[in-house]
Design a protein around this motif. Structure first.
Motif, PDB file in Angstrom:
ATOM      1  N   TYR A  57       0.953  -1.370   0.004  1.00  0.00           N
ATOM      2  CA  TYR A  57      -0.111   0.275   0.011  1.00  0.00           C
ATOM      3  C   TYR A  57       0.997   1.047  -0.009  1.00  0.00           C
ATOM      4  CZ  TYR A  57      -3.994  -3.209   0.951  1.00  0.00           C
ATOM      5  OH  TYR A  57      -4.804  -4.129   1.103  1.00  0.00           O
ATOM      6  N   THR A  58       0.193   2.660  -0.427  1.00  0.00           N
ATOM      7  CA  THR A  58       1.081   3.687  -0.785  1.00  0.00           C
ATOM      8  C   THR A  58       1.102   4.257   0.851  1.00  0.00           C
ATOM      9  OG1 THR A  58      -1.016   5.104  -0.774  1.00  0.00           O
ATOM     10  CG2 THR A  58      -0.259   4.196  -2.632  1.00  0.00           C
ATOM     11  N   SER A  84       3.509  11.175   7.573  1.00  0.00           N
ATOM     12  CA  SER A  84       3.147  12.060   6.603  1.00  0.00           C
ATOM     13  C   SER A  84       3.927  13.233   6.020  1.00  0.00           C
ATOM     14  CB  SER A  84       1.548  12.807   7.250  1.00  0.00           C
ATOM     15  OG  SER A  84       2.248  13.710   8.268  1.00  0.00           O
ATOM     16  N   LYS A  85       5.030  13.262   6.705  1.00  0.00           N
ATOM     17  CA  LYS A  85       6.211  14.490   6.448  1.00  0.00           C
ATOM     18  C   LYS A  85       6.667  14.041   5.057  1.00  0.00           C
ATOM     19  CE  LYS A  85       6.810  15.801  11.259  1.00  0.00           C
ATOM     20  NZ  LYS A  85       7.874  15.813  12.258  1.00  0.00           N
ATOM     21  N   THR A  86       6.767  12.844   4.748  1.00  0.00           N
ATOM     22  CA  THR A  86       7.058  12.452   3.137  1.00  0.00           C
ATOM     23  C   THR A  86       6.251  12.677   2.269  1.00  0.00           C
ATOM     24  OG1 THR A  86       6.250  10.252   3.158  1.00  0.00           O
ATOM     25  CG2 THR A  86       8.605  10.734   4.471  1.00  0.00           C
ATOM     26  N   LEU A  87       5.002  13.183   2.580  1.00  0.00           N
ATOM     27  CA  LEU A  87       3.667  13.379   1.480  1.00  0.00           C
ATOM     28  C   LEU A  87       3.701  14.768   1.183  1.00  0.00           C
ATOM     29  CD1 LEU A  87       1.202  10.879   3.222  1.00  0.00           C
ATOM     30  CD2 LEU A  87       2.381  10.581   0.971  1.00  0.00           C
ATOM     31  N   ASP A  88       3.209  15.122   0.034  1.00  0.00           N
ATOM     32  CA  ASP A  88       2.854  16.382  -0.504  1.00  0.00           C
ATOM     33  C   ASP A  88       1.491  16.805  -0.113  1.00  0.00           C
ATOM     34  OD1 ASP A  88       2.904  19.054  -1.481  1.00  0.00           O
ATOM     35  OD2 ASP A  88       2.810  18.421  -3.500  1.00  0.00           O
ATOM     36  N   ASP A  89       1.065  16.623   0.964  1.00  0.00           N
ATOM     37  CA  ASP A  89      -0.408  16.585   1.226  1.00  0.00           C
ATOM     38  C   ASP A  89      -0.426  17.754   2.645  1.00  0.00           C
ATOM     39  OD1 ASP A  89      -3.176  16.465   2.160  1.00  0.00           O
ATOM     40  OD2 ASP A  89      -3.246  14.624   1.330  1.00  0.00           O
ATOM     41  N   THR A  90      -0.745  18.910   2.336  1.00  0.00           N
ATOM     42  CA  THR A  90      -0.611  19.820   3.646  1.00  0.00           C
ATOM     43  C   THR A  90      -1.975  19.781   4.446  1.00  0.00           C
ATOM     44  OG1 THR A  90       0.512  21.518   2.232  1.00  0.00           O
ATOM     45  CG2 THR A  90      -0.619  22.069   4.004  1.00  0.00           C
ATOM     46  N   VAL A  91      -3.492  19.700   3.778  1.00  0.00           N
ATOM     47  CA  VAL A  91      -4.472  19.505   4.422  1.00  0.00           C
ATOM     48  C   VAL A  91      -4.333  17.908   5.472  1.00  0.00           C
ATOM     49  CG1 VAL A  91      -6.929  18.801   4.393  1.00  0.00           C
ATOM     50  CG2 VAL A  91      -5.946  20.431   2.787  1.00  0.00           C
ATOM     51  N   LEU A  92      -3.792  16.990   5.148  1.00  0.00           N
ATOM     52  CA  LEU A  92      -3.713  15.918   5.736  1.00  0.00           C
ATOM     53  C   LEU A  92      -2.758  15.993   6.818  1.00  0.00           C
ATOM     54  CD1 LEU A  92      -4.356  12.751   6.138  1.00  0.00           C
ATOM     55  CD2 LEU A  92      -2.161  12.267   4.775  1.00  0.00           C
ATOM     56  N   VAL A 123      -0.883   5.959   6.319  1.00  0.00           N
ATOM     57  CA  VAL A 123      -1.057   7.222   6.987  1.00  0.00           C
ATOM     58  C   VAL A 123      -2.542   7.305   7.663  1.00  0.00           C
ATOM     59  CG1 VAL A 123      -1.528   9.854   7.381  1.00  0.00           C
ATOM     60  CG2 VAL A 123       0.668   8.600   6.488  1.00  0.00           C
ATOM     61  N   LYS A 124      -3.383   7.013   6.719  1.00  0.00           N
ATOM     62  CA  LYS A 124      -4.833   6.892   6.943  1.00  0.00           C
ATOM     63  C   LYS A 124      -5.267   5.768   7.722  1.00  0.00           C
ATOM     64  CE  LYS A 124      -6.611   9.347   2.848  1.00  0.00           C
ATOM     65  NZ  LYS A 124      -7.080   9.381   1.434  1.00  0.00           N
ATOM     66  N   ALA A 125      -4.462   4.558   7.333  1.00  0.00           N
ATOM     67  CA  ALA A 125      -4.919   3.537   8.387  1.00  0.00           C
ATOM     68  C   ALA A 125      -4.386   3.985   9.656  1.00  0.00           C
ATOM     69  CB  ALA A 125      -3.835   2.213   7.770  1.00  0.00           C
ATOM     70  N   LEU A 126      -3.120   4.395   9.992  1.00  0.00           N
ATOM     71  CA  LEU A 126      -2.808   4.796  11.516  1.00  0.00           C
ATOM     72  C   LEU A 126      -3.863   5.953  12.137  1.00  0.00           C
ATOM     73  CD1 LEU A 126       0.953   5.245  10.669  1.00  0.00           C
ATOM     74  CD2 LEU A 126      -0.112   3.348  12.395  1.00  0.00           C
ATOM     75  N   MET A 127      -4.356   6.423  11.339  1.00  0.00           N
ATOM     76  CA  MET A 127      -5.355   7.596  11.741  1.00  0.00           C
ATOM     77  C   MET A 127      -6.534   6.997  12.479  1.00  0.00           C
ATOM     78  SD  MET A 127      -4.682  10.733   9.060  1.00  0.00           S
ATOM     79  CE  MET A 127      -6.120  11.818   9.703  1.00  0.00           C
ATOM     80  N   LEU A 128      -6.913   5.892  11.675  1.00  0.00           N
ATOM     81  CA  LEU A 128      -8.039   4.985  12.233  1.00  0.00           C
ATOM     82  C   LEU A 128      -7.772   4.161  13.292  1.00  0.00           C
ATOM     83  CD1 LEU A 128     -10.818   3.646  11.823  1.00  0.00           C
ATOM     84  CD2 LEU A 128      -9.696   1.966   9.976  1.00  0.00           C
ATOM     85  N   VAL A 129      -6.483   3.827  13.355  1.00  0.00           N
ATOM     86  CA  VAL A 129      -6.254   2.976  14.750  1.00  0.00           C
ATOM     87  C   VAL A 129      -6.279   4.007  15.901  1.00  0.00           C
ATOM     88  CG1 VAL A 129      -4.088   2.154  16.144  1.00  0.00           C
ATOM     89  CG2 VAL A 129      -4.665   1.535  13.415  1.00  0.00           C
ATOM     90  N   SER A 130      -5.911   5.233  15.698  1.00  0.00           N
ATOM     91  CA  SER A 130      -5.500   6.170  16.586  1.00  0.00           C
ATOM     92  C   SER A 130      -7.334   6.592  17.068  1.00  0.00           C
ATOM     93  CB  SER A 130      -5.178   7.609  16.180  1.00  0.00           C
ATOM     94  OG  SER A 130      -5.104   8.550  17.087  1.00  0.00           O
ATOM     95  N   LEU A 131      -8.070   6.680  16.259  1.00  0.00           N
ATOM     96  CA  LEU A 131      -9.472   6.968  16.310  1.00  0.00           C
ATOM     97  C   LEU A 131     -10.192   5.819  17.103  1.00  0.00           C
ATOM     98  CD1 LEU A 131     -11.979   8.915  16.007  1.00  0.00           C
ATOM     99  CD2 LEU A 131     -12.299   7.840  13.968  1.00  0.00           C
ATOM    100  N   ALA A 132      -9.993   4.635  16.896  1.00  0.00           N
ATOM    101  CA  ALA A 132     -10.365   3.461  17.168  1.00  0.00           C
ATOM    102  C   ALA A 132     -10.043   3.238  19.073  1.00  0.00           C
ATOM    103  CB  ALA A 132      -9.937   2.150  16.733  1.00  0.00           C
ATOM    104  N   TYR A 133      -8.606   3.591  19.021  1.00  0.00           N
ATOM    105  CA  TYR A 133      -8.116   3.687  20.519  1.00  0.00           C
ATOM    106  C   TYR A 133      -8.743   4.956  21.275  1.00  0.00           C
ATOM    107  CZ  TYR A 133      -4.541   0.057  20.284  1.00  0.00           C
ATOM    108  OH  TYR A 133      -3.947  -1.436  20.327  1.00  0.00           O
ATOM    109  N   THR A 134      -9.142   6.092  20.574  1.00  0.00           N
ATOM    110  CA  THR A 134      -9.793   7.067  21.436  1.00  0.00           C
ATOM    111  C   THR A 134     -11.210   6.674  21.888  1.00  0.00           C
ATOM    112  OG1 THR A 134      -8.358   8.606  20.053  1.00  0.00           O
ATOM    113  CG2 THR A 134     -10.539   9.493  20.773  1.00  0.00           C
ATOM    114  N   SER A 135     -11.743   6.058  20.909  1.00  0.00           N
ATOM    115  CA  SER A 135     -13.143   5.268  21.323  1.00  0.00           C
ATOM    116  C   SER A 135     -13.175   4.497  22.411  1.00  0.00           C
ATOM    117  CB  SER A 135     -13.829   4.928  20.153  1.00  0.00           C
ATOM    118  OG  SER A 135     -13.436   3.386  19.926  1.00  0.00           O
ATOM    119  N   LYS A 136     -12.106   3.993  22.493  1.00  0.00           N
ATOM    120  CA  LYS A 136     -11.976   2.992  23.884  1.00  0.00           C
ATOM    121  C   LYS A 136     -11.330   3.695  25.070  1.00  0.00           C
ATOM    122  CE  LYS A 136     -10.443  -1.180  23.102  1.00  0.00           C
ATOM    123  NZ  LYS A 136      -9.380  -2.331  22.545  1.00  0.00           N
ATOM    124  N   ARG A 137     -11.123   5.052  24.996  1.00  0.00           N
ATOM    125  CA  ARG A 137     -10.654   6.000  25.843  1.00  0.00           C
ATOM    126  C   ARG A 137      -9.072   5.598  26.471  1.00  0.00           C
ATOM    127  NH1 ARG A 137     -14.642   9.255  27.875  1.00  0.00           N
ATOM    128  NH2 ARG A 137     -16.760   8.557  27.459  1.00  0.00           N
TER     129      ARG A 137
END
Length: 386
Positions: free
Chosen positions: A64-65, A100-108, A70-84
């Motif tokens: 995977y790219t 994400s620092k290797t990407l040219d995606d400022t919004v992300l 990065v998006k997968a890691l963000m999902l992991v973070s959100l899931a752990y947040t929901s578990k407090r």
């Protein structure tokens, strides 16, 4: 148990059909994988462990790219947040930030900075939270498309308001709430009414603390208006409860009771025991002020029972957390035992290999020596004969 502030960041979606890890492979299109990650976000409150497993399986796959990881890691973070489990959530979002620092995606990158700030706020490390929120604002304010990043700027101001309010500095909190409200005018999505309702609710609480009761009532009424637009019954209930608190301080006990009864009606199907408990407490206190003992006793019992339910829920939450920690420890122990066993096997194989090598080398040497001795004896015999 829900937290009012969480509505800004955590939008509970309608239940989605269960999806299986077998449904995707490393060779699927990026857009399809992104869609699967999005569904993982939607199911994160219903089954966070499933979302974590899915996201990690994507993150750990080399096919995977970087952006998908990065998006997968963000999902992991959100899931752990929901578990407090905010510490684990923070670990994942920090990994996402580095990647994400290797990407040219400022919004992300802006989104990741904001979410990192939120997690530090949840952990009550306020100086780090403000540091990341300011990084969010700085990067977002330099971005050419203001509309694309306005929600992060607005949310950042709002969270700063929460931090100052929690530290009993309502004057500064109000400044950030007003800046957040102004920035929300640039946000064009369905969540904005929910966010504005929450901001005005917190403004109302600040004005109540500062004894500016007319401004408090104005803020709570605005909170109700936006909550109705968002069709968020729990937010309507919170705002009406806040409004009732102002009436109670002003000695308008019957008006306060009417507002609390309306709040209780709104919260009927929400299932928030903390919200209901606070409403019962308000009704109990106002009926006591009016010397209406029967109603006081009724809501006292409801309040006492709700407090018991909250304690049971907290114990269960702690028990679940301890159970998860125990499982993690057991898993670590099993992994350690496997590693030790594997190392011992490798060591044993090396020892056996060395012995085998020594044996064959020694055998070869013995043969070589025997041949040399034979040659020497042959040469000596030939010498004697001659």
């Amino acid at each position: 148990m829900k937290n009012t502030q969480s509505y800004i960041f955590l939008v509970v979606a309608l239940s989605m059909p269960v999806f299986s890890f077998a449904l995707f492979s490393p060779y699927q299109q990026t857009s399809e994988i992104d869609s699967i990650i999005e569904r993982g976000h939607e199911r994160v409150y219903e089954n966070p462990d499933e979302s974590i497993e899915l996201a990690l399986s994507i993150y750990e796959n080399s096919e995977y790219t970087v952006k998908t990881k990065v998006k997968a890691l963000m999902l992991v973070s959100l899931a752990y947040t929901s578990k407090r489990n905010y510490q684990k959530a923070l670990e994942s979002i920090v990994k996402a930030d580095e990647l994400s620092k290797t990407l040219d995606d400022t919004v992300l990158q802006i989104e990741i900075l904001f979410k990192t700030g939120i997690l530090y706020q949840q952990l009550k490390i306020f100086d780090k939270s403000i540091e990341y929120l300011e990084k969010t604002e700085k990067m977002a304010l330099l971005y050419p498309d203001r509309e694309a990043v306005s929600k992060y700027i607005a949310n950042s101001y709002t969270v700063k308001g929460f931090i100052y309010k929690d530290n009993l500095n309502c004057d500064i909190a109000l400044e950030f709430f007003d800046r957040g409200i102004a920035e929300y005018q640039n946000v064009k999505n369905e969540e904005v009414n929910t966010n504005l309702s929450i901001v005005y609710y917190n403004k109302g609480n600040c004005y109540t603390i500062l004894s500016e009761y007319e401004k408090a009532k104005e803020s709570f009424n605005k909170s109700i208006t936006y909550a109705k637009l968002a069709k968020a019954n729990s937010l309507i209930a919170f705002a009406k409860k806040g409004l009732a608190a102002v009436f109670t301080v002003e000695g308008e006990y019957q008006t306060a009771i009417s507002s609390l009864e309306a709040a209780l009606k709104e919260s009927k199907d929400v299932g928030d025991i903390v919200l209901n408990s606070s409403i019962y407490k308000g009704l109990m206190e106002n009926y006591l002020a009016l010397n209406q003992w029967a109603n006081y006793q009724k809501y006292y019992e409801l309040y006492a029972n709700s407090q018991l339910d909250i304690k049971i829920a907290e114990r269960n939450s702690v028990s679940d957390s301890l159970g998860e920690n125990e499982n993690q420890r057991n898993e670590s122990l099993i992994n350690l035992q496997k590693q030790t066993s594997n190392r011992f096997k490798i060591f044993l194989l090396l020892v056996i290999g060395i012995f085998v090598s020594v044996f064959f080398i020694d055998r070869k040497n013995r043969k070589t020596i025997a041949l040399l001795q034979n040659k020497i004896e042959t040469l000596q015999n030939q010498k004697l004969i001659s």
